[in-house]
Design a protein around this motif. Structure first.
Motif: not given
Ligand code: SF4
Ligand code: 5AD
Length: 452
Positions: A167-169, A171-172, A210-211, A174-175, A165
């Motif tokens: 992205k670095n959300c 809460y997640c 993930g993205e 797999v960020r 992924c």
């Molecule tokens: Fe965000 Fe989805 Fe990546 Fe998790 S998998 S960090 S929720 S975009």
């Protein structure tokens, strides 16, 4: 008008709907209405006007004649134009007769008459403390669930095909910054899993990741096409934000649903938990997906750090205002290695209230008993099914990979046997489209009365 204002102000006072005969006609009609400046939007077709997974076009009464002229002039194939005043009415006298307050009874009356609930009423329901009213709320949601979507559980299966992924959300699990073993499945590996699901008789596969831009539009498209050609299954994509053109391409290739959660409808909170995203963009993507003619899946997390009841009420109303077809609400669960790893998890009862109120507010939609709620409590899935949910998502990622898709810690790997048990425990039915001959061969004992 900005999308945000549209969400707040967009209360069509006297809603009408246009129901078309096919997806192509529906897209064509929307184009015509847009061209003629008739404000309109896609919504899940309300109960009484079509199937649970179909889409209607909503507009204001003042455009009624104009819409009729436009569709006639262009020879649109449509089933009808209907006033939502004549909406389906519910019989909730059993709930009304329970030991509940006057304020609760007033809400029951509104729901019976199918009048949209307002934010204050949603907040009142979220704040219920006493057991009688809690039970009455769950019962009301269960009753509406039965009338809208029946007793049959919809079974879907997710293949989490990549945990990379960008992205670095916050809460997640797999960020981007979390150290975890990363994997990507090849097209062949994915299709191999889809073949197994097809054998079981599953009708919709969810391709989730993930993205991960490694999977280009062409790669996703070639997977989608092969699944469609070989198995004719429904496809849900859950691969994050892509662009407008891409959504259209997927729609044309036959992608049925796209899951992209708002996570929270509060701009304050959304921006706080998403360092790489903007609230306005996420809302815009909701519109782009819907307008491409793909059914939208959204929903969010309950019990996020600092989230208020007021914000949760807006989360629920957001789903109605944005015409979401599939609404997944689950508790926030802390994931190890993330900035929120030490935060407390979401509350079971509050999440169940959200599921129940969402059924009451949105009615004719798919509501999953989410993996997160099944992970929060051993009976979470059954309780959600009893509170208005009607869909279960199986985790169908290959066993040697699934442990790496820990978006939160202690994830419940909901499988067929878990889903069958929850179906039995909530006294519901398995869908008859499953391949029970094969399932029984696998060793499951399933009585005929469990099948609908
Ligand atoms: Fe965000 Fe989805 Fe990546 Fe998790 S998998 S960090 S929720 S975009
Ligand atoms: N707790 C609960 N749900 C989570 N998700 C991601 N991280 C968490 C978490 N820590 C959910 C989000 C996301 C989906 C893939 O999983 O709703 O959309």
């Amino acid at each position: 008008m900005s999308l945000l204002n549209k969400f707040i102000k967009n209360q069509i006072k006297e809603p009408y709907i246009l129901v078309c005969s096919s997806k192509a006609q529906m897209l064509y009609s929307k184009e015509l209405l847009d061209k003629n400046h008739v404000e309109n939007e896609f919504i899940p077709t309300p109960k009484g006007f079509g199937g649970v997974c179909t889409t209607a076009i909503k507009f204001d009464k003042k455009f009624q004649n104009e819409v009729e002229n436009i569709v006639k002039k262009h020879k649109v194939d449509y089933q009808g134009i209907f006033s939502l005043e004549n909406r389906y009415k519910y019989d909730l006298h059993e709930i009304y007769d329970m030991n509940v307050s006057k304020q609760f009874k007033n809400i029951v009356k509104k729901v019976e008459a199918n009048i949209d609930l307002q934010k204050e009423e949603v907040k009142f329901l979220l704040e219920i403390k006493n057991k009688e009213e809690y039970d009455a709320l769950i019962k009301m949601a269960d009753k509406i669930r039965r009338e809208c979507v029946g007793d049959r559980i919809e079974l879907r299966a997710a293949i989490e095909f990549s945990n990379y992924c960008i992205k670095n959300c916050n809460y997640c699990g797999v960020r981007r910054d979390n150290t975890t073993h990363r994997y990507r499945m090849s097209k062949e590996e994915i299709l191999n899993e889809v073949a197994k699901l097809h054998n079981v008789g599953i009708k919709t596969v969810i391709l989730q990741s993930g993205e991960d831009p490694y999977y280009t539009t062409d790669m996703i498209l070639s997977i989608v096409k092969e699944i469609k050609d070989k198995y004719r299954m429904g496809i849900t994509l859950s691969i994050g934000e892509r662009d407008e053109e891409e959504y259209k391409i997927y729609s044309e290739a036959g992608v049925n649903n796209y899951l992209l959660k708002i996570e929270t409808a509060s701009k304050r909170l959304f921006d706080k938990i998403h360092p790489d995203d903007s609230y306005e963009d996420r809302v815009r993507h909701h519109e782009l997906i819907k307008n491409a003619g793909i059914r939208l899946g959204s929903g969010g997390m309950i019990g996020l750090p600092s989230q208020t009841i007021d914000e949760i009420a807006e989360d629920i109303l957001f789903q109605r205002e944005f015409g979401v077809h599939m609404i997944g609400f689950g508790p926030f669960l802390p994931a190890s290695g993330t900035p929120y790893s030490e935060e407390s998890k979401g509350d079971l009862e509050l999440t169940l209230k959200v599921v129940a109120i969402t059924r009451i507010v949105c009615q004719h939609v798919f509501l999953p008993a989410t993996t997160a709620i099944a992970s929060l409590h051993p009976e979470g899935q059954t309780l959600a099914l009893e509170a208005g949910a009607n869909t279960i998502m199986l985790i169908s990622t290959p066993e040697h990979l699934r442990e790496n898709y820990q978006i939160y810690s202690k994830k419940n790997m909901v499988d067929l046997s878990f889903a069958i048990q929850s179906t039995k425990d909530s006294q519901r039915k398995l869908p008859k489209y499953l391949n029970f001959g094969y399932i029984r061969e696998l060793g499951y004992e399933i009585e005929d009365k469990l099948i609908d």
